[in-house]
Write a protein that holds these residues in place. Structure first.
Motif, PDB file in Angstrom:
ATOM      1  N   ALA A 237       4.647   7.382  10.958  1.00  0.00           N
ATOM      2  CA  ALA A 237       3.413   6.901   9.964  1.00  0.00           C
ATOM      3  C   ALA A 237       2.572   8.254   9.256  1.00  0.00           C
ATOM      4  O   ALA A 237       2.728   8.053   8.121  1.00  0.00           O
ATOM      5  N   GLU A 238       2.481   9.353   9.994  1.00  0.00           N
ATOM      6  CA  GLU A 238       1.343  10.442  10.100  1.00  0.00           C
ATOM      7  C   GLU A 238       2.596  11.062   8.489  1.00  0.00           C
ATOM      8  O   GLU A 238       1.727  11.429   7.648  1.00  0.00           O
ATOM      9  N   VAL A 239       3.984  11.202   9.182  1.00  0.00           N
ATOM     10  CA  VAL A 239       5.077  12.329   8.135  1.00  0.00           C
ATOM     11  C   VAL A 239       4.437  11.969   6.819  1.00  0.00           C
ATOM     12  O   VAL A 239       5.022  12.207   5.825  1.00  0.00           O
ATOM     13  N   ALA A 240       5.306  10.491   6.452  1.00  0.00           N
ATOM     14  CA  ALA A 240       5.313   9.425   5.655  1.00  0.00           C
ATOM     15  C   ALA A 240       3.875   9.628   4.912  1.00  0.00           C
ATOM     16  O   ALA A 240       4.104   8.992   3.766  1.00  0.00           O
ATOM     17  N   LYS A 241       3.147   9.806   5.405  1.00  0.00           N
ATOM     18  CA  LYS A 241       1.838   9.653   4.594  1.00  0.00           C
ATOM     19  C   LYS A 241       1.228  11.741   3.553  1.00  0.00           C
ATOM     20  O   LYS A 241       1.444  11.539   2.581  1.00  0.00           O
ATOM     21  N   ALA A 242       2.015  12.557   3.938  1.00  0.00           N
ATOM     22  CA  ALA A 242       2.145  12.888   4.069  1.00  0.00           C
ATOM     23  C   ALA A 242       3.587  13.526   2.513  1.00  0.00           C
ATOM     24  O   ALA A 242       3.676  14.209   1.739  1.00  0.00           O
ATOM     25  N   GLU A 243       4.504  12.565   2.628  1.00  0.00           N
ATOM     26  CA  GLU A 243       5.125  12.609   2.286  1.00  0.00           C
ATOM     27  C   GLU A 243       5.025  11.427   1.140  1.00  0.00           C
ATOM     28  O   GLU A 243       6.106  11.437   0.256  1.00  0.00           O
ATOM     29  N   SER A 244       4.369  10.973   1.350  1.00  0.00           N
ATOM     30  CA  SER A 244       3.950  10.408  -0.060  1.00  0.00           C
ATOM     31  C   SER A 244       3.676  10.350  -1.619  1.00  0.00           C
ATOM     32  O   SER A 244       2.378  10.048  -2.360  1.00  0.00           O
TER      33      SER A 244
ATOM     34  N   GLY B 213       3.811  15.858  -6.492  1.00  0.00           N
ATOM     35  CA  GLY B 213       4.175  16.932  -6.621  1.00  0.00           C
ATOM     36  C   GLY B 213       4.871  18.398  -5.526  1.00  0.00           C
ATOM     37  O   GLY B 213       3.852  19.408  -5.212  1.00  0.00           O
ATOM     38  N   ARG B 214       5.528  17.605  -4.612  1.00  0.00           N
ATOM     39  CA  ARG B 214       5.783  18.721  -3.449  1.00  0.00           C
ATOM     40  C   ARG B 214       5.950  19.865  -3.280  1.00  0.00           C
ATOM     41  O   ARG B 214       7.487  20.029  -4.416  1.00  0.00           O
ATOM     42  N   THR B 215       5.354  21.099  -3.347  1.00  0.00           N
ATOM     43  CA  THR B 215       6.446  22.214  -3.275  1.00  0.00           C
ATOM     44  C   THR B 215       7.463  22.064  -2.371  1.00  0.00           C
ATOM     45  O   THR B 215       7.381  21.288  -1.271  1.00  0.00           O
TER      46      THR B 215
ATOM     47  N   LYS C 136      -1.405  25.313   8.137  1.00  0.00           N
ATOM     48  CA  LYS C 136      -1.993  25.942   7.765  1.00  0.00           C
ATOM     49  C   LYS C 136      -2.568  27.384   6.370  1.00  0.00           C
ATOM     50  O   LYS C 136      -3.142  28.119   5.982  1.00  0.00           O
ATOM     51  N   GLY C 137      -1.397  27.316   6.239  1.00  0.00           N
ATOM     52  CA  GLY C 137      -0.942  28.820   5.250  1.00  0.00           C
ATOM     53  C   GLY C 137      -0.707  28.422   4.071  1.00  0.00           C
ATOM     54  O   GLY C 137      -1.054  27.260   3.687  1.00  0.00           O
ATOM     55  N   GLU C 138      -0.765  29.477   3.418  1.00  0.00           N
ATOM     56  CA  GLU C 138      -1.015  29.953   1.962  1.00  0.00           C
ATOM     57  C   GLU C 138       0.090  28.236   1.520  1.00  0.00           C
ATOM     58  O   GLU C 138       0.900  28.481   1.517  1.00  0.00           O
ATOM     59  N   GLY C 139      -0.239  27.704   0.042  1.00  0.00           N
ATOM     60  CA  GLY C 139       0.719  26.429   0.071  1.00  0.00           C
ATOM     61  C   GLY C 139       0.773  25.488   0.089  1.00  0.00           C
ATOM     62  O   GLY C 139       1.416  24.524  -0.364  1.00  0.00           O
ATOM     63  N   VAL C 140      -0.041  25.193   1.502  1.00  0.00           N
ATOM     64  CA  VAL C 140       0.115  23.231   2.084  1.00  0.00           C
ATOM     65  C   VAL C 140      -1.611  23.236   2.104  1.00  0.00           C
ATOM     66  O   VAL C 140      -2.511  23.389   1.899  1.00  0.00           O
TER      67      VAL C 140
ATOM     68  N   PRO D 192      -1.769  15.124   7.482  1.00  0.00           N
ATOM     69  CA  PRO D 192      -1.521  14.379   8.233  1.00  0.00           C
ATOM     70  C   PRO D 192      -0.045  14.990   9.191  1.00  0.00           C
ATOM     71  O   PRO D 192       0.216  14.058   9.816  1.00  0.00           O
ATOM     72  N   LEU D 193      -0.031  15.880   8.675  1.00  0.00           N
ATOM     73  CA  LEU D 193       1.228  16.705   9.781  1.00  0.00           C
ATOM     74  C   LEU D 193       0.222  17.005  10.675  1.00  0.00           C
ATOM     75  O   LEU D 193       1.107  17.088  11.878  1.00  0.00           O
ATOM     76  N   GLN D 194      -0.468  18.029  10.392  1.00  0.00           N
ATOM     77  CA  GLN D 194      -0.970  18.975  12.014  1.00  0.00           C
ATOM     78  C   GLN D 194      -2.005  16.940  12.922  1.00  0.00           C
ATOM     79  O   GLN D 194      -1.517  16.446  14.426  1.00  0.00           O
ATOM     80  N   ALA D 195      -2.252  15.209  12.244  1.00  0.00           N
ATOM     81  CA  ALA D 195      -1.895  14.270  12.765  1.00  0.00           C
ATOM     82  C   ALA D 195      -0.741  13.835  13.395  1.00  0.00           C
ATOM     83  O   ALA D 195      -0.932  14.137  15.259  1.00  0.00           O
ATOM     84  N   ALA D 196       0.696  14.538  12.532  1.00  0.00           N
ATOM     85  CA  ALA D 196       1.878  14.346  13.341  1.00  0.00           C
ATOM     86  C   ALA D 196       1.556  15.183  14.976  1.00  0.00           C
ATOM     87  O   ALA D 196       2.579  14.647  15.429  1.00  0.00           O
ATOM     88  N   ALA D 197       1.150  16.315  14.445  1.00  0.00           N
ATOM     89  CA  ALA D 197       2.356  17.076  15.341  1.00  0.00           C
ATOM     90  C   ALA D 197       1.156  16.858  16.878  1.00  0.00           C
ATOM     91  O   ALA D 197       1.619  16.578  18.136  1.00  0.00           O
ATOM     92  N   ALA D 198      -0.635  16.149  16.847  1.00  0.00           N
ATOM     93  CA  ALA D 198      -1.164  15.355  17.327  1.00  0.00           C
ATOM     94  C   ALA D 198      -0.772  14.381  18.393  1.00  0.00           C
ATOM     95  O   ALA D 198      -0.336  13.986  19.814  1.00  0.00           O
ATOM     96  N   ALA D 199      -0.296  13.485  17.613  1.00  0.00           N
ATOM     97  CA  ALA D 199       0.767  11.903  17.984  1.00  0.00           C
ATOM     98  C   ALA D 199       2.068  12.750  18.647  1.00  0.00           C
ATOM     99  O   ALA D 199       2.064  11.529  19.729  1.00  0.00           O
ATOM    100  N   LEU D 200       2.738  13.677  18.208  1.00  0.00           N
ATOM    101  CA  LEU D 200       3.920  13.770  19.781  1.00  0.00           C
ATOM    102  C   LEU D 200       3.392  14.692  20.400  1.00  0.00           C
ATOM    103  O   LEU D 200       4.193  14.218  21.155  1.00  0.00           O
ATOM    104  N   LYS D 201       2.550  15.157  20.419  1.00  0.00           N
ATOM    105  CA  LYS D 201       2.021  16.277  21.773  1.00  0.00           C
ATOM    106  C   LYS D 201       1.476  14.637  22.744  1.00  0.00           C
ATOM    107  O   LYS D 201       2.034  15.381  23.987  1.00  0.00           O
ATOM    108  N   ALA D 202       1.454  14.330  22.617  1.00  0.00           N
ATOM    109  CA  ALA D 202       1.346  12.985  23.413  1.00  0.00           C
ATOM    110  C   ALA D 202       2.234  11.476  23.191  1.00  0.00           C
ATOM    111  O   ALA D 202       2.020  10.419  23.955  1.00  0.00           O
TER     112      ALA D 202
END
Length: 405
Positions: free
Chosen positions: A60-67, A70-72, A31-35, A42-52
């Motif tokens: 799979a959600e991480v892969a979405k973010a990885e795709s 131009g990532r910083t 949620k911070g600056e630069g994201v 997708p990372l938030q969704a991955a966090a929710a999936a891990l919690k469950a």
């Protein structure tokens, strides 16, 4: 082993902590600056999936973010952090290691967060059976201030499974003065056994009989001592005395042979103690050999009565004898009769008189008599002076260990 059960529970806890802790951190940081949203969501969704505890969905959600192109550097940091957590929870140790190592190399993780990642990498290496790497990363965990006691157990296991008995011994010895752990000593014992290091094995077994004086440990140690090259058969009674003191007489023949050896050594009072104990534990007096046991008991009782009847004559003859052999025998008999105040001085007098065929045997007997009389400190002092390469010094050392137990 109990170690393995504890480690499995520990690994489970590490996985959960990694999944929950790192995911929560990534969730907050996303949620911070630069994201960008296409990375953060997708990372938030991955966090929710891990919690469950849905690791595959999280990956799979991480892969979405990885795709996302131009990532910083910061976005890559968050992605790798979440990827490591999800891979760890999903049992993909290689992916977890690669992701967490990437995060640690970035220099962005610090404090407790970095410490937990180092721990997770160590556990991942252990679970993929790369014990050298597991030990290396566990050492790093402690060097960087980690304090989880379960990691010490894993470090020991890593060294043990990698056949590094020296490192296992070093860790156990460093902690021995504070807390001697039976399971850790058993691990060290097994390590030496696997590497066929008999010296290390015996030294560890000696620690076990001192701190955990169980019958089976004494059985093993006594057996090894008797098998040493040059060990003399004449020390059989001394071995039986140790077996008797450590609860290692089991069969009727054990009690009968020890009693007969005591009679031959001129100590009918000791033979009576042995026979009486054999009847007490029902090793004697039952079964097909009961009549034979009864004959031995009658012989022992007769010998005790004869020794008491002839005591004055025996003392005169012992004092007049050119050597101290008979004084030592007479003194031992007195001690086993419960008259240490008379017996111990006679043994000491016999040793001082000299002319003994085997002086070290006499000193060994004196130490044993002092232990029977409850004079533990004096016994240890005496036993430490016993020399000889035919087993006398070995038996004396075992008595010292028994006194320390």
């Amino acid at each position: 082993m109990a170690f393995e059960h504890r480690l499995r529970a520990f690994f489970c806890a590490v996985l959960i902590a990694a999944a929950a802790g790192f995911a929560a951190a990534a969730h907050a940081q996303s949620k911070g600056e630069g994201v960008r949203p296409e990375v953060g969501k997708p990372l938030q969704a991955a966090a929710a999936a891990l919690k469950a505890r849905r690791a595959r969905e999280a990956l799979a959600e991480v892969a979405k973010a990885e795709s996302v192109s131009g990532r910083t550097a910061y976005e890559n940091f968050l992605i790798q952090q979440m990827k490591g957590s999800a891979a760890n929870a999903g049992g993909d140790h290689d992916a977890a290691i690669a992701a967490f190592e990437s995060v640690l190399q970035s220099g962005r993780a610090s404090g407790r967060e970095a410490s937990e990642m180092v721990k997770a990498v160590a556990v991942a290496y252990y679970q993929k059976k790369d014990y050298a790497k597991a030990a290396q990363w566990t050492q790093r965990y402690f060097k960087e201030g980690g304090g989880d006691g379960a990691m010490r157990t894993m470090l020991l296991q890593s060294y043990y499974l990698n056949g590094d008995c020296g490192s296992v011994n070093r860790i156990v010895a460093a902690d021995e003065a504070r807390n001697v752990n039976e399971e850790e000593l058993q691990m060290l014992l097994n390590c030496y056994q696997r590497s066929r290091d008999n010296g290390g094995y015996v030294a560890t077994m000696e620690k076990l009989v001192v701190h955990y004086p169980k019958k089976e440990y004494w059985t093993d140690l006594l057996s090894r001592v008797q098998k040493k090259p040059g060990f003399s058969d004449r020390l059989a009674l001394h071995v039986y005395r140790l077996r008797f003191a450590t609860g290692n007489l089991k069969e009727a023949n054990d009690y009968m042979e020890m009693a007969q050896l005591a009679l031959q050594a001129g100590s009918p009072a000791e033979a009576k103690q042995v026979v009486d104990k054999g009847y007490e534990v029902k090793a004697l007096g039952t079964g097909k050999e009961a009549e034979r046991h009864a004959r031995l008991r009658a012989l022992v009782d007769k010998s005790v009565a004869a020794s008491q009847h002839d005591r004055a004559k025996d003392e005169r003859e012992a004092l007049a004898a050119p050597s101290g052999e008979e004084l030592v025998k007479l003194g031992m008999n007195y001690v086993y009769e419960g008259k240490a105040d008379k017996g111990l001085p006679l043994i000491e007098q016999g040793i001082k008189k000299g002319g003994l065929k085997r002086p070290e045997d006499a000193k060994l007997s004196l130490g044993e008599a002092q232990l029977v009389a409850g004079q533990r400190q004096r016994a240890v002092q005496t036993l430490k002076t016993v020399a000889g390469n035919d087993g006398t010094a070995d038996i004396a050392r075992l008595w010292v260990l028994n006194a320390r137990a």
